[in-house]
Design a protein around this motif. Structure first.
Motif, PDB file in Angstrom:
ATOM      1  N   LYS A   1     -29.353 -86.455 100.356  1.00  0.00           N
ATOM      2  CA  LYS A   1     -28.165 -85.787 100.915  1.00  0.00           C
ATOM      3  C   LYS A   1     -28.354 -84.274 100.895  1.00  0.00           C
ATOM      4  N   ASN A   2     -28.759 -83.744  99.739  1.00  0.00           N
ATOM      5  CA  ASN A   2     -28.960 -82.295  99.610  1.00  0.00           C
ATOM      6  C   ASN A   2     -30.077 -81.805 100.526  1.00  0.00           C
ATOM      7  N   PHE A   3     -31.133 -82.614 100.679  1.00  0.00           N
ATOM      8  CA  PHE A   3     -32.231 -82.251 101.571  1.00  0.00           C
ATOM      9  C   PHE A   3     -31.721 -82.089 103.005  1.00  0.00           C
ATOM     10  N   ILE A   4     -30.919 -83.032 103.448  1.00  0.00           N
ATOM     11  CA  ILE A   4     -30.361 -82.971 104.811  1.00  0.00           C
ATOM     12  C   ILE A   4     -29.449 -81.766 104.959  1.00  0.00           C
ATOM     13  N   LEU A   5     -28.548 -81.574 104.006  1.00  0.00           N
ATOM     14  CA  LEU A   5     -27.607 -80.453 104.078  1.00  0.00           C
ATOM     15  C   LEU A   5     -28.327 -79.108 104.003  1.00  0.00           C
ATOM     16  N   ASN A   6     -29.285 -78.979 103.099  1.00  0.00           N
ATOM     17  CA  ASN A   6     -30.026 -77.720 102.972  1.00  0.00           C
ATOM     18  C   ASN A   6     -30.842 -77.433 104.218  1.00  0.00           C
ATOM     19  N   TYR A   7     -31.459 -78.443 104.796  1.00  0.00           N
ATOM     20  CA  TYR A   7     -32.237 -78.236 106.011  1.00  0.00           C
ATOM     21  C   TYR A   7     -31.336 -77.765 107.147  1.00  0.00           C
ATOM     22  N   SER A   8     -30.175 -78.401 107.256  1.00  0.00           N
ATOM     23  CA  SER A   8     -29.245 -78.048 108.320  1.00  0.00           C
ATOM     24  C   SER A   8     -28.693 -76.637 108.117  1.00  0.00           C
ATOM     25  N   THR A   9     -28.475 -76.233 106.868  1.00  0.00           N
ATOM     26  CA  THR A   9     -27.981 -74.897 106.572  1.00  0.00           C
ATOM     27  C   THR A   9     -29.040 -73.854 106.897  1.00  0.00           C
ATOM     28  N   GLN A  10     -30.285 -74.136 106.542  1.00  0.00           N
ATOM     29  CA  GLN A  10     -31.389 -73.204 106.831  1.00  0.00           C
ATOM     30  C   GLN A  10     -31.585 -73.043 108.328  1.00  0.00           C
ATOM     31  N   LYS A  11     -31.432 -74.127 109.064  1.00  0.00           N
ATOM     32  CA  LYS A  11     -31.628 -74.101 110.524  1.00  0.00           C
ATOM     33  C   LYS A  11     -30.554 -73.248 111.197  1.00  0.00           C
ATOM     34  N   ALA A  12     -29.336 -73.312 110.657  1.00  0.00           N
ATOM     35  CA  ALA A  12     -28.223 -72.532 111.233  1.00  0.00           C
ATOM     36  C   ALA A  12     -28.378 -71.098 110.821  1.00  0.00           C
TER      37      ALA A  12
END
Length: 178
Positions: free
Chosen positions: A167-178
């Protein structure tokens, strides 16, 4: 970096040792970029001697793909797909690859997901999250998969994530991309 096993076979037949010695300069030319002995395409590690007394060689070759041999993404092998490059066949292949067919026994679960109005890349993200497959999750997020898409049961990829690390991996990746 991809590893490609290859065989180099050199057959020289002569009973005259003088003729055999004349082959030495030609054998040095085997030290080519194709065989990867120098910088360029990659390198080879011979596992037996290449020369007049051998009838061949088994080698392992490493070829660097991408721009100047940098990465697979630059070569279009991994991570360069866009959202629309994924289709129904990719979902089926991943379903089989991850052993989901063996666990489920049928394609019913996969067909149920595909029958909903969900893009295949988002279905793949849900499946990868449920399996904890970080490399696939990263590839799919790079391609534009959306982690907040809901299935018929109202679950997202985050809800289906195998653990908090995913979950954190997905959220962190999405945050970094934005």
């Amino acid at each position: 970096m991809a590893t490609i096993p290859c065989t180099v076979q050199l057959i020289i037949a002569s009973s005259d040792t003088k003729t055999m010695n004349n082959w030495t300069p030609a054998l040095r030319k085997l030290d080519s970029q194709f065989l990867g002995m120098r910088k360029g395409l990659g390198f080879c590690r011979p596992t037996s001697k290449i020369g007049p007394s051998s009838c061949g060689s088994r080698t392992t070759c490493w070829f660097k793909f991408g721009k100047n041999g940098v990465d697979a993404e630059g070569a279009g092998i991994y991570g360069s797909q866009s959202r629309d490059d994924f289709d129904r066949d990719d979902v089926e292949q991943y379903f089989n690859y991850m052993g989901m067919l063996a666990v489920e026994g049928t394609y019913d679960k996969m067909e149920a997901l595909l029958s909903q109005n969900i893009h295949p890349v988002d279905i793949l993200l849900m499946m990868a999250a449920s399996e904890g497959d970080k490399p696939k999750i990263e590839e799919l997020l790079k391609a534009g998969a959306k982690y907040d898409v809901k299935d018929a049961g109202g679950k997202t990829a985050l809800d289906k994530a195998v653990n908090d690390e995913i979950k954190n991996f997905i959220l962190n990746y999405s945050t970094q991309k934005a």
